[in-house]
Design a protein around this motif. Sequence first.
Motif, PDB file in Angstrom:
ATOM      1  N   ILE A  59       0.866  -1.175   0.000  1.00  0.00           N
ATOM      2  CA  ILE A  59       0.000   0.000   0.000  1.00  0.00           C
ATOM      3  C   ILE A  59       0.902   1.224   0.000  1.00  0.00           C
ATOM      4  O   ILE A  59       1.812   1.331   0.818  1.00  0.00           O
ATOM      5  CB  ILE A  59      -0.922   0.026   1.239  1.00  0.00           C
ATOM      6  CG1 ILE A  59      -1.930  -1.116   1.177  1.00  0.00           C
ATOM      7  CG2 ILE A  59      -1.627   1.371   1.369  1.00  0.00           C
ATOM      8  CD1 ILE A  59      -2.784  -1.240   2.420  1.00  0.00           C
ATOM      9  N   HIS A  60       0.627   2.141  -0.920  1.00  0.00           N
ATOM     10  CA  HIS A  60       1.363   3.405  -0.991  1.00  0.00           C
ATOM     11  C   HIS A  60       0.333   4.530  -0.927  1.00  0.00           C
ATOM     12  O   HIS A  60      -0.502   4.649  -1.830  1.00  0.00           O
ATOM     13  CB  HIS A  60       2.162   3.472  -2.291  1.00  0.00           C
ATOM     14  CG  HIS A  60       3.004   4.701  -2.404  1.00  0.00           C
ATOM     15  ND1 HIS A  60       3.919   4.857  -3.399  1.00  0.00           N
ATOM     16  CD2 HIS A  60       3.086   5.835  -1.668  1.00  0.00           C
ATOM     17  CE1 HIS A  60       4.515   6.032  -3.278  1.00  0.00           C
ATOM     18  NE2 HIS A  60       4.015   6.638  -2.234  1.00  0.00           N
ATOM     19  N   ILE A  61       0.389   5.316   0.138  1.00  0.00           N
ATOM     20  CA  ILE A  61      -0.531   6.442   0.295  1.00  0.00           C
ATOM     21  C   ILE A  61      -0.010   7.596  -0.560  1.00  0.00           C
ATOM     22  O   ILE A  61       1.108   8.076  -0.350  1.00  0.00           O
ATOM     23  CB  ILE A  61      -0.665   6.876   1.774  1.00  0.00           C
ATOM     24  CG1 ILE A  61      -1.093   5.695   2.660  1.00  0.00           C
ATOM     25  CG2 ILE A  61      -1.627   8.059   1.894  1.00  0.00           C
ATOM     26  CD1 ILE A  61      -2.410   5.070   2.310  1.00  0.00           C
ATOM     27  N   LEU A  62      -0.822   8.031  -1.522  1.00  0.00           N
ATOM     28  CA  LEU A  62      -0.424   9.112  -2.424  1.00  0.00           C
ATOM     29  C   LEU A  62      -0.834  10.473  -1.879  1.00  0.00           C
ATOM     30  O   LEU A  62      -0.060  11.425  -1.927  1.00  0.00           O
ATOM     31  CB  LEU A  62      -1.041   8.899  -3.807  1.00  0.00           C
ATOM     32  CG  LEU A  62      -0.678   7.591  -4.502  1.00  0.00           C
ATOM     33  CD1 LEU A  62      -1.490   7.419  -5.768  1.00  0.00           C
ATOM     34  CD2 LEU A  62       0.811   7.529  -4.787  1.00  0.00           C
ATOM     35  N   LEU A  77      -1.506   7.166   8.741  1.00  0.00           N
ATOM     36  CA  LEU A  77      -0.620   7.338   7.588  1.00  0.00           C
ATOM     37  C   LEU A  77      -1.017   8.563   6.789  1.00  0.00           C
ATOM     38  O   LEU A  77      -2.194   8.914   6.698  1.00  0.00           O
ATOM     39  CB  LEU A  77      -0.682   6.101   6.689  1.00  0.00           C
ATOM     40  CG  LEU A  77      -0.357   4.768   7.353  1.00  0.00           C
ATOM     41  CD1 LEU A  77      -0.479   3.635   6.350  1.00  0.00           C
ATOM     42  CD2 LEU A  77       1.029   4.792   7.981  1.00  0.00           C
ATOM     43  N   ARG A  78      -0.016   9.195   6.190  1.00  0.00           N
ATOM     44  CA  ARG A  78      -0.208  10.393   5.366  1.00  0.00           C
ATOM     45  C   ARG A  78       0.551  10.242   4.061  1.00  0.00           C
ATOM     46  O   ARG A  78       1.252   9.252   3.849  1.00  0.00           O
ATOM     47  CB  ARG A  78       0.297  11.613   6.128  1.00  0.00           C
ATOM     48  CG  ARG A  78      -0.532  11.929   7.360  1.00  0.00           C
ATOM     49  CD  ARG A  78       0.088  13.061   8.196  1.00  0.00           C
ATOM     50  NE  ARG A  78      -0.643  13.241   9.435  1.00  0.00           N
ATOM     51  CZ  ARG A  78      -0.464  12.499  10.531  1.00  0.00           C
ATOM     52  NH1 ARG A  78       0.430  11.534  10.556  1.00  0.00           N
ATOM     53  NH2 ARG A  78      -1.183  12.728  11.608  1.00  0.00           N
ATOM     54  N   ASP A  79       0.457  11.273   3.223  1.00  0.00           N
ATOM     55  CA  ASP A  79       1.121  11.299   1.922  1.00  0.00           C
ATOM     56  C   ASP A  79       2.519  10.673   1.996  1.00  0.00           C
ATOM     57  O   ASP A  79       3.323  11.046   2.849  1.00  0.00           O
ATOM     58  CB  ASP A  79       1.323  12.741   1.440  1.00  0.00           C
ATOM     59  CG  ASP A  79       0.048  13.563   1.405  1.00  0.00           C
ATOM     60  OD1 ASP A  79      -0.974  13.126   1.936  1.00  0.00           O
ATOM     61  OD2 ASP A  79       0.107  14.647   0.835  1.00  0.00           O
ATOM     62  N   GLY A  80       2.769   9.744   1.096  1.00  0.00           N
ATOM     63  CA  GLY A  80       4.095   9.147   0.994  1.00  0.00           C
ATOM     64  C   GLY A  80       4.301   7.879   1.801  1.00  0.00           C
ATOM     65  O   GLY A  80       5.311   7.206   1.622  1.00  0.00           O
ATOM     66  N   LEU A 102      -2.325   3.665  -3.761  1.00  0.00           N
ATOM     67  CA  LEU A 102      -1.988   2.680  -4.767  1.00  0.00           C
ATOM     68  C   LEU A 102      -1.833   1.340  -4.064  1.00  0.00           C
ATOM     69  O   LEU A 102      -1.166   1.248  -3.023  1.00  0.00           O
ATOM     70  CB  LEU A 102      -0.670   3.085  -5.434  1.00  0.00           C
ATOM     71  CG  LEU A 102      -0.338   2.472  -6.775  1.00  0.00           C
ATOM     72  CD1 LEU A 102      -1.385   2.841  -7.812  1.00  0.00           C
ATOM     73  CD2 LEU A 102       1.036   2.928  -7.226  1.00  0.00           C
ATOM     74  N   LEU A 103      -2.459   0.310  -4.604  1.00  0.00           N
ATOM     75  CA  LEU A 103      -2.338  -1.046  -4.086  1.00  0.00           C
ATOM     76  C   LEU A 103      -1.635  -1.897  -5.131  1.00  0.00           C
ATOM     77  O   LEU A 103      -2.064  -1.955  -6.283  1.00  0.00           O
ATOM     78  CB  LEU A 103      -3.714  -1.638  -3.777  1.00  0.00           C
ATOM     79  CG  LEU A 103      -3.743  -3.103  -3.352  1.00  0.00           C
ATOM     80  CD1 LEU A 103      -3.059  -3.269  -1.992  1.00  0.00           C
ATOM     81  CD2 LEU A 103      -5.160  -3.630  -3.311  1.00  0.00           C
ATOM     82  N   LEU A 104      -0.554  -2.532  -4.718  1.00  0.00           N
ATOM     83  CA  LEU A 104       0.180  -3.453  -5.593  1.00  0.00           C
ATOM     84  C   LEU A 104       0.054  -4.849  -5.007  1.00  0.00           C
ATOM     85  O   LEU A 104       0.435  -5.055  -3.838  1.00  0.00           O
ATOM     86  CB  LEU A 104       1.658  -3.059  -5.683  1.00  0.00           C
ATOM     87  CG  LEU A 104       1.911  -1.691  -6.297  1.00  0.00           C
ATOM     88  CD1 LEU A 104       2.039  -0.656  -5.200  1.00  0.00           C
ATOM     89  CD2 LEU A 104       3.145  -1.717  -7.135  1.00  0.00           C
ATOM     90  N   MET A 105      -0.496  -5.774  -5.762  1.00  0.00           N
ATOM     91  CA  MET A 105      -0.638  -7.156  -5.312  1.00  0.00           C
ATOM     92  C   MET A 105       0.357  -8.013  -6.087  1.00  0.00           C
ATOM     93  O   MET A 105       0.496  -7.861  -7.292  1.00  0.00           O
ATOM     94  CB  MET A 105      -2.072  -7.615  -5.481  1.00  0.00           C
ATOM     95  CG  MET A 105      -3.030  -6.747  -4.668  1.00  0.00           C
ATOM     96  SD  MET A 105      -4.710  -7.335  -4.655  1.00  0.00           S
ATOM     97  CE  MET A 105      -4.544  -8.654  -3.480  1.00  0.00           C
TER      98      MET A 105
END
Length: 108
Positions: A59-62, A77-80, A102-105
């Motif tokens: 998980i990447h918080i944009l 969690l916050r940006d980045g 963004l979710l990367l599986m």
Amino acid sequence: MMDKPYILFENLTSLTPTVPANSILSRTLLQHPRLKVTLFAFGAGQELSEHTASMPAVIHILEGECDLRLGKDVYTLRDGAWVFMEAHTPHALLAHTDLRMLLLMLPE
């Protein structure tokens, strides 16, 4: 079918120009045998209840702020912010503000 051996997004957040109020929007950006990439936009207050994934995920918080529960631990969690989870890790998310992530599986 790709006409080039790569995919380029110059600005991921522009793919969800507005965050839907009171809902969650998801867009699959890549479906590959070794990687699935999904862009999410959560309206403030939206949540994903606890669940697990059958494969490792990132998980990447944009943009925005959320609480992410990983097992019994809760993180704001916050940006980045960036998180790797092993397969079958229980997790849940609550968006405090409009949120893009963004979710990367990673299929094994």
